[in-house]
Design a protein around this motif. Structure first.
Motif, mmCIF file in Angstrom:
data_model
loop_
_atom_site.group_PDB
_atom_site.id
_atom_site.type_symbol
_atom_site.label_atom_id
_atom_site.label_comp_id
_atom_site.label_asym_id
_atom_site.label_seq_id
_atom_site.Cartn_x
_atom_site.Cartn_y
_atom_site.Cartn_z
ATOM 1 N N GLU A 158 11.486 3.275 -68.948
ATOM 2 C CA GLU A 158 10.555 4.075 -68.161
ATOM 3 C C GLU A 158 11.342 4.930 -67.182
ATOM 4 O O GLU A 158 12.419 4.529 -66.722
ATOM 5 C CB GLU A 158 9.565 3.189 -67.390
ATOM 6 C CG GLU A 158 8.631 2.395 -68.278
ATOM 7 C CD GLU A 158 7.699 1.509 -67.469
ATOM 8 O OE1 GLU A 158 7.995 1.274 -66.275
ATOM 9 O OE2 GLU A 158 6.675 1.062 -68.020
ATOM 10 N N ARG A 213 11.407 9.187 -65.059
ATOM 11 C CA ARG A 213 10.780 10.442 -64.640
ATOM 12 C C ARG A 213 11.738 11.593 -64.895
ATOM 13 O O ARG A 213 12.948 11.465 -64.686
ATOM 14 C CB ARG A 213 10.404 10.402 -63.156
ATOM 15 C CG ARG A 213 9.626 11.623 -62.686
ATOM 16 C CD ARG A 213 9.289 11.543 -61.206
ATOM 17 N NE ARG A 213 8.464 12.660 -60.784
ATOM 18 C CZ ARG A 213 8.941 13.867 -60.507
ATOM 19 N NH1 ARG A 213 10.250 14.093 -60.589
ATOM 20 N NH2 ARG A 213 8.124 14.843 -60.140
ATOM 21 N N ALA A 270 6.614 13.794 -72.269
ATOM 22 C CA ALA A 270 6.508 13.329 -70.888
ATOM 23 C C ALA A 270 5.168 13.798 -70.338
ATOM 24 O O ALA A 270 4.607 14.792 -70.799
ATOM 25 C CB ALA A 270 7.658 13.865 -70.035
ATOM 26 N N THR A 312 6.491 11.812 -65.577
ATOM 27 C CA THR A 312 6.732 10.406 -65.898
ATOM 28 C C THR A 312 6.734 10.208 -67.411
ATOM 29 O O THR A 312 6.067 10.932 -68.151
ATOM 30 C CB THR A 312 5.661 9.513 -65.259
ATOM 31 O OG1 THR A 312 4.367 9.947 -65.692
ATOM 32 C CG2 THR A 312 5.732 9.590 -63.746
ATOM 33 N N TRP A 313 7.481 9.199 -67.868
ATOM 34 C CA TRP A 313 7.570 8.927 -69.299
ATOM 35 C C TRP A 313 7.902 7.459 -69.525
ATOM 36 O O TRP A 313 8.404 6.767 -68.630
ATOM 37 C CB TRP A 313 8.638 9.809 -69.962
ATOM 38 C CG TRP A 313 10.003 9.700 -69.336
ATOM 39 C CD1 TRP A 313 10.515 10.468 -68.339
ATOM 40 C CD2 TRP A 313 11.012 8.729 -69.651
ATOM 41 N NE1 TRP A 313 11.776 10.060 -68.004
ATOM 42 C CE2 TRP A 313 12.115 8.990 -68.801
ATOM 43 C CE3 TRP A 313 11.102 7.684 -70.550
ATOM 44 C CZ2 TRP A 313 13.283 8.236 -68.838
ATOM 45 C CZ3 TRP A 313 12.267 6.922 -70.595
ATOM 46 C CH2 TRP A 313 13.343 7.209 -69.740
#
Length: 244
Positions: free
Chosen positions: A163, A165, A181, A186-187
């Motif tokens: 996780e 950004r 994303a 965020t991803w």
């Protein structure tokens, strides 16, 4: 019995009314000041004041006054050409010569000014757009991995969750393949692992900028299965007999 004409009476003809009175009534009907009219018509304020006072001798030559009257007619809703003919017939306007035409360069300047204004507006809009968008298309983008934070991880699971950004607008890649994303940057992604050492590379790139790369080392150590452990062979101890 007299027949009553119910038709609406015509507006006074130019010959039956002084222009300064007519002009004053039009201003009152429109509810507009000379200053505001000067801004809308692009006619100098002192020329409008001379028209309102009937000081025609202080006005420019007839062709200029004709242009003023036609422009004012469009704004105040009257026939400027008819009033120009009336004022000329009364010899109230200064004649500019046998051709009675405006100088060519007077009309040649206006399109140039308008073109310059248009170009200036386009350039200003482009500058504002670049000022807003430039940070998102040039430079080195931000790229963070929030989980796991360690640069090297040992796991017994066949997949690991990452996780983080990335800067909004930048493209995000995992081992060279683009991954999505969220709009806020965020991803999250699950990465399958092979037994042993796995090098996971994340990279981010803006449209016209350089690339930022972040790597993580993941060691996958599968748990030992009981089926993989060979059975233990028990060899019975041989009995010994004393020699006879």
């Amino acid at each position: 019995m007299e027949h009553m004409d119910s038709r609406r009476p015509h507006a006074p003809e130019p010959q039956s009314l002084d222009f300064e009175i007519f002009f004053s009534e039009k201003l009152k009907a429109r509810g507009i000041s000379l200053k505001k009219l000067s801004e809308e018509s692009d006619i100098a304020l002192h020329h409008l004041e001379n028209l309102l006072r009937g000081n025609f001798e202080k006005l420019p030559p007839a062709p200029y006054v004709r242009g003023y009257l036609i422009t004012l007619g469009r704004i105040l809703d009257f026939d400027g050409e008819e009033w120009w003919q009336s004022l000329r017939a009364q010899n109230l306007l200064e004649d500019s010569g046998p051709h009675d035409m405006l100088p060519r360069n007077r009309f040649a300047q206006k399109p140039v000014r308008k073109a310059l204004w248009g170009a200036g507006i386009v350039i200003l809009a482009l500058a504002l757009y670049l000022a807003v968008r430039l940070p998102s298309i040039v430079g080195i983008p931000e790229l963070q991995i929030s989980f796991p934070q360690e640069e090297q991880v040992v796991t017994s699971h066949q997949e690991i969750l990452f996780e983080g950004r990335v800067a909004p607008g930048a493209r995000l890649f995992l081992n060279g393949e683009e991954i999505p994303a969220a709009p806020d940057g965020t991803w999250s992604v699950e990465v399958p692992l092979s037994p042993g050492l796995n090098v996971v590379e994340f990279s981010a790139k803006k449209l016209l900028g350089q690339k930022r790369v972040v790597r993580r080392r993941v060691i996958f150590q599968p748990e030992a299965s009981t089926q993989d452990i060979p059975p233990i062979q028990v060899i019975p101890r041989s009995e010994t007999h004393p020699s006879q």
